[in-house]
Motif scaffolding. Structure first.
Motif, PDB file in Angstrom:
ATOM      1  N   ARG A  70      33.228  17.840 -24.775  1.00 47.30           N
ATOM      2  CA  ARG A  70      34.211  18.869 -24.457  1.00 47.30           C
ATOM      3  C   ARG A  70      35.362  18.836 -25.470  1.00 47.30           C
ATOM      4  NH1 ARG A  70      34.388  21.608 -20.327  1.00 47.30           N
ATOM      5  NH2 ARG A  70      33.257  20.152 -19.030  1.00 47.30           N
ATOM      6  N   PHE A  71      35.860  17.631 -25.779  1.00 44.37           N
ATOM      7  CA  PHE A  71      36.946  17.529 -26.757  1.00 44.37           C
ATOM      8  C   PHE A  71      36.505  18.073 -28.111  1.00 44.37           C
ATOM      9  CE2 PHE A  71      38.664  15.201 -30.381  1.00 44.37           C
ATOM     10  CZ  PHE A  71      39.971  15.655 -30.323  1.00 44.37           C
ATOM     11  N   THR A  72      35.327  17.684 -28.563  1.00 50.04           N
ATOM     12  CA  THR A  72      34.837  18.100 -29.878  1.00 50.04           C
ATOM     13  C   THR A  72      34.747  19.624 -29.977  1.00 50.04           C
ATOM     14  OG1 THR A  72      33.583  16.062 -30.082  1.00 50.04           O
ATOM     15  CG2 THR A  72      32.972  17.850 -31.548  1.00 50.04           C
ATOM     16  N   TYR A  73      34.141  20.228 -28.971  1.00 54.65           N
ATOM     17  CA  TYR A  73      34.000  21.675 -29.020  1.00 54.65           C
ATOM     18  C   TYR A  73      35.354  22.365 -28.904  1.00 54.65           C
ATOM     19  CZ  TYR A  73      33.032  26.460 -28.085  1.00 54.65           C
ATOM     20  OH  TYR A  73      33.043  27.820 -28.165  1.00 54.65           O
ATOM     21  N   CYS A  74      36.146  21.968 -27.907  1.00 56.37           N
ATOM     22  CA  CYS A  74      37.432  22.636 -27.668  1.00 56.37           C
ATOM     23  C   CYS A  74      38.390  22.460 -28.848  1.00 56.37           C
ATOM     24  CB  CYS A  74      38.061  22.126 -26.379  1.00 56.37           C
ATOM     25  SG  CYS A  74      37.207  22.695 -24.893  1.00 56.37           S
ATOM     26  N   ALA A  75      38.406  21.267 -29.446  1.00 53.70           N
ATOM     27  CA  ALA A  75      39.278  21.048 -30.605  1.00 53.70           C
ATOM     28  C   ALA A  75      38.842  21.933 -31.774  1.00 53.70           C
ATOM     29  CB  ALA A  75      39.272  19.580 -31.015  1.00 53.70           C
ATOM     30  N   GLY A  76      37.545  22.014 -32.006  1.00 55.22           N
ATOM     31  CA  GLY A  76      37.043  22.868 -33.090  1.00 55.22           C
ATOM     32  C   GLY A  76      37.371  24.332 -32.871  1.00 55.22           C
ATOM     33  N   GLU A  77      37.175  24.800 -31.648  1.00 55.21           N
ATOM     34  CA  GLU A  77      37.479  26.200 -31.357  1.00 55.21           C
ATOM     35  C   GLU A  77      38.981  26.457 -31.430  1.00 55.21           C
ATOM     36  OE1 GLU A  77      37.257  29.530 -27.837  1.00 55.21           O
ATOM     37  OE2 GLU A  77      35.826  27.873 -27.756  1.00 55.21           O
ATOM     38  N   ALA A  78      39.776  25.532 -30.887  1.00 57.29           N
ATOM     39  CA  ALA A  78      41.233  25.719 -30.903  1.00 57.29           C
ATOM     40  C   ALA A  78      41.768  25.758 -32.331  1.00 57.29           C
ATOM     41  CB  ALA A  78      41.911  24.610 -30.102  1.00 57.29           C
ATOM     42  N   MET A  79      41.279  24.871 -33.193  1.00 56.39           N
ATOM     43  CA  MET A  79      41.760  24.858 -34.583  1.00 56.39           C
ATOM     44  C   MET A  79      41.334  26.114 -35.327  1.00 56.39           C
ATOM     45  SD  MET A  79      41.626  20.872 -35.765  1.00 56.39           S
ATOM     46  CE  MET A  79      39.880  20.663 -35.508  1.00 56.39           C
ATOM     47  N   THR A 125      47.025  19.627 -28.137  1.00 58.68           N
ATOM     48  CA  THR A 125      47.008  20.040 -26.734  1.00 58.68           C
ATOM     49  C   THR A 125      45.657  19.733 -26.112  1.00 58.68           C
ATOM     50  OG1 THR A 125      48.647  21.760 -27.115  1.00 58.68           O
ATOM     51  CG2 THR A 125      47.259  22.013 -25.169  1.00 58.68           C
ATOM     52  N   VAL A 126      44.591  20.017 -26.847  1.00 59.76           N
ATOM     53  CA  VAL A 126      43.244  19.682 -26.367  1.00 59.76           C
ATOM     54  C   VAL A 126      43.100  18.167 -26.236  1.00 59.76           C
ATOM     55  CG1 VAL A 126      40.785  19.758 -26.969  1.00 59.76           C
ATOM     56  CG2 VAL A 126      42.200  21.794 -27.257  1.00 59.76           C
ATOM     57  N   LEU A 127      43.631  17.426 -27.199  1.00 64.48           N
ATOM     58  CA  LEU A 127      43.582  15.962 -27.114  1.00 64.48           C
ATOM     59  C   LEU A 127      44.346  15.466 -25.893  1.00 64.48           C
ATOM     60  CD1 LEU A 127      42.792  13.230 -28.332  1.00 64.48           C
ATOM     61  CD2 LEU A 127      44.908  13.328 -29.668  1.00 64.48           C
ATOM     62  N   GLY A 128      45.524  16.008 -25.650  1.00 63.86           N
ATOM     63  CA  GLY A 128      46.302  15.623 -24.476  1.00 63.86           C
ATOM     64  C   GLY A 128      45.578  15.934 -23.181  1.00 63.86           C
ATOM     65  N   LYS A 129      44.903  17.082 -23.124  1.00 63.38           N
ATOM     66  CA  LYS A 129      44.120  17.433 -21.935  1.00 63.38           C
ATOM     67  C   LYS A 129      42.954  16.464 -21.762  1.00 63.38           C
ATOM     68  CE  LYS A 129      45.890  21.574 -20.763  1.00 63.38           C
ATOM     69  NZ  LYS A 129      46.371  21.940 -19.454  1.00 63.38           N
ATOM     70  N   THR A 130      42.323  16.087 -22.866  1.00 67.93           N
ATOM     71  CA  THR A 130      41.199  15.146 -22.799  1.00 67.93           C
ATOM     72  C   THR A 130      41.654  13.783 -22.300  1.00 67.93           C
ATOM     73  OG1 THR A 130      40.108  16.296 -24.635  1.00 67.93           O
ATOM     74  CG2 THR A 130      39.336  14.075 -24.137  1.00 67.93           C
ATOM     75  N   SER A 187      49.650  27.344 -26.520  1.00 68.19           N
ATOM     76  CA  SER A 187      48.987  28.419 -25.786  1.00 68.19           C
ATOM     77  C   SER A 187      47.505  28.497 -26.124  1.00 68.19           C
ATOM     78  CB  SER A 187      49.652  29.763 -26.086  1.00 68.19           C
ATOM     79  OG  SER A 187      50.989  29.746 -25.689  1.00 68.19           O
ATOM     80  N   ILE A 188      47.194  28.391 -27.401  1.00 68.24           N
ATOM     81  CA  ILE A 188      45.791  28.452 -27.830  1.00 68.24           C
ATOM     82  C   ILE A 188      45.017  27.260 -27.273  1.00 68.24           C
ATOM     83  CG2 ILE A 188      44.257  28.294 -29.835  1.00 68.24           C
ATOM     84  CD1 ILE A 188      46.468  29.912 -31.359  1.00 68.24           C
ATOM     85  N   GLY A 189      45.580  26.057 -27.387  1.00 67.83           N
ATOM     86  CA  GLY A 189      44.913  24.862 -26.863  1.00 67.83           C
ATOM     87  C   GLY A 189      44.672  24.956 -25.370  1.00 67.83           C
ATOM     88  N   ASN A 190      45.671  25.402 -24.614  1.00 67.39           N
ATOM     89  CA  ASN A 190      45.513  25.565 -23.163  1.00 67.39           C
ATOM     90  C   ASN A 190      44.477  26.626 -22.829  1.00 67.39           C
ATOM     91  OD1 ASN A 190      47.300  23.640 -21.985  1.00 67.39           O
ATOM     92  ND2 ASN A 190      49.020  24.905 -22.645  1.00 67.39           N
ATOM     93  N   TYR A 191      44.500  27.733 -23.561  1.00 61.51           N
ATOM     94  CA  TYR A 191      43.530  28.804 -23.319  1.00 61.51           C
ATOM     95  C   TYR A 191      42.106  28.320 -23.539  1.00 61.51           C
ATOM     96  CZ  TYR A 191      40.659  32.885 -24.140  1.00 61.51           C
ATOM     97  OH  TYR A 191      39.640  33.792 -24.102  1.00 61.51           O
ATOM     98  N   VAL A 192      41.867  27.676 -24.669  1.00 62.37           N
ATOM     99  CA  VAL A 192      40.517  27.199 -24.987  1.00 62.37           C
ATOM    100  C   VAL A 192      40.066  26.177 -23.942  1.00 62.37           C
ATOM    101  CG1 VAL A 192      39.170  25.868 -26.656  1.00 62.37           C
ATOM    102  CG2 VAL A 192      40.654  27.708 -27.444  1.00 62.37           C
ATOM    103  N   TRP A 193      40.943  25.237 -23.596  1.00 61.17           N
ATOM    104  CA  TRP A 193      40.582  24.205 -22.616  1.00 61.17           C
ATOM    105  C   TRP A 193      40.231  24.837 -21.268  1.00 61.17           C
ATOM    106  CZ3 TRP A 193      39.406  19.211 -22.970  1.00 61.17           C
ATOM    107  CH2 TRP A 193      39.322  18.480 -21.785  1.00 61.17           C
ATOM    108  N   GLN A 199      36.860  26.704 -21.210  1.00 63.22           N
ATOM    109  CA  GLN A 199      35.660  25.872 -21.257  1.00 63.22           C
ATOM    110  C   GLN A 199      35.621  24.822 -20.147  1.00 63.22           C
ATOM    111  OE1 GLN A 199      33.270  26.697 -23.142  1.00 63.22           O
ATOM    112  NE2 GLN A 199      34.380  28.158 -24.407  1.00 63.22           N
ATOM    113  N   LEU A 200      36.511  24.911 -19.179  1.00 62.54           N
ATOM    114  CA  LEU A 200      36.649  23.872 -18.168  1.00 62.54           C
ATOM    115  C   LEU A 200      35.374  23.627 -17.368  1.00 62.54           C
ATOM    116  CD1 LEU A 200      38.778  21.909 -17.271  1.00 62.54           C
ATOM    117  CD2 LEU A 200      39.523  23.563 -15.567  1.00 62.54           C
TER     118      LEU A 200
END
Length: 154
Positions: free
Chosen positions: A6-15, A71-76, A113-119, A122-123
């Motif tokens: 989840r982190f790998t995908y969400c971080a890639g999409e967020a970036m 943000t994705v890392l913090g959520k992870t 905002s982008i990190g939260n949206y992506v996370w 994909q929840l």
């Protein structure tokens, strides 16, 4: 490990999203960089497509990118303060920034905002054995060139 997938995908999409959005907004707003002191911080509207031009200050792409990923890392890690701290450390350790303070704050808010949206998007997604096709950028001859990324999570 599902958390790592989840982190790998969400971080890639967020970036990727952060880079496309921030770079697009730079050319719409056309704000001058601080080294153009004769224009001042209120010089807007110099739209154009020069990636390294003097009118590409707003928003900070680095801030948007770093905070989208952190943000994705913090959520992870289930600790958003740690994610923000890592994003701030990454941002302020990079030398050569040439932005107004508001460029960085808007980049921070946009990245969050982008990190939260992506996370959140994909929840409930199961990341086992999925193909992903997404827009991205690659560097060729010191220029960003649009590309298509493809990868699978096993």
């Amino acid at each position: 490990d599902e958390k790592l997938r989840r982190f790998t995908y969400c971080a890639g999409e967020a970036m990727t999203d952060a880079l496309f959005i921030a770079q697009g907004l730079k050319h719409v707003f056309g704000r001058s960089r601080p080294n153009l002191t004769h224009d001042g911080p209120y010089s807007w509207g110099h739209g154009g497509f020069d990636i390294y031009g003097p009118y590409t200050s707003f928003p900070s792409s680095h801030a948007t990118l770093y905070f989208a990923c952190s943000t994705v890392l913090g959520k992870t890690l289930e600790n958003e303060w740690l994610g923000d701290g890592i994003g701030a450390f990454a941002y302020f350790s990079l030398t050569g920034h040439n932005h107004w303070g508001s460029d960085m704050w808007i980049g921070y808010l946009l990245g969050k905002s982008i990190g939260n949206y992506v996370w959140d998007k994909q929840l409930n997604n199961n990341f086992s054995h999925q193909w992903f096709i997404y827009p991205t950028l690659t560097i060729r001859d010191d220029l960003y060139v649009p590309a298509v990324g493809v990868w699978i999570i096993l």
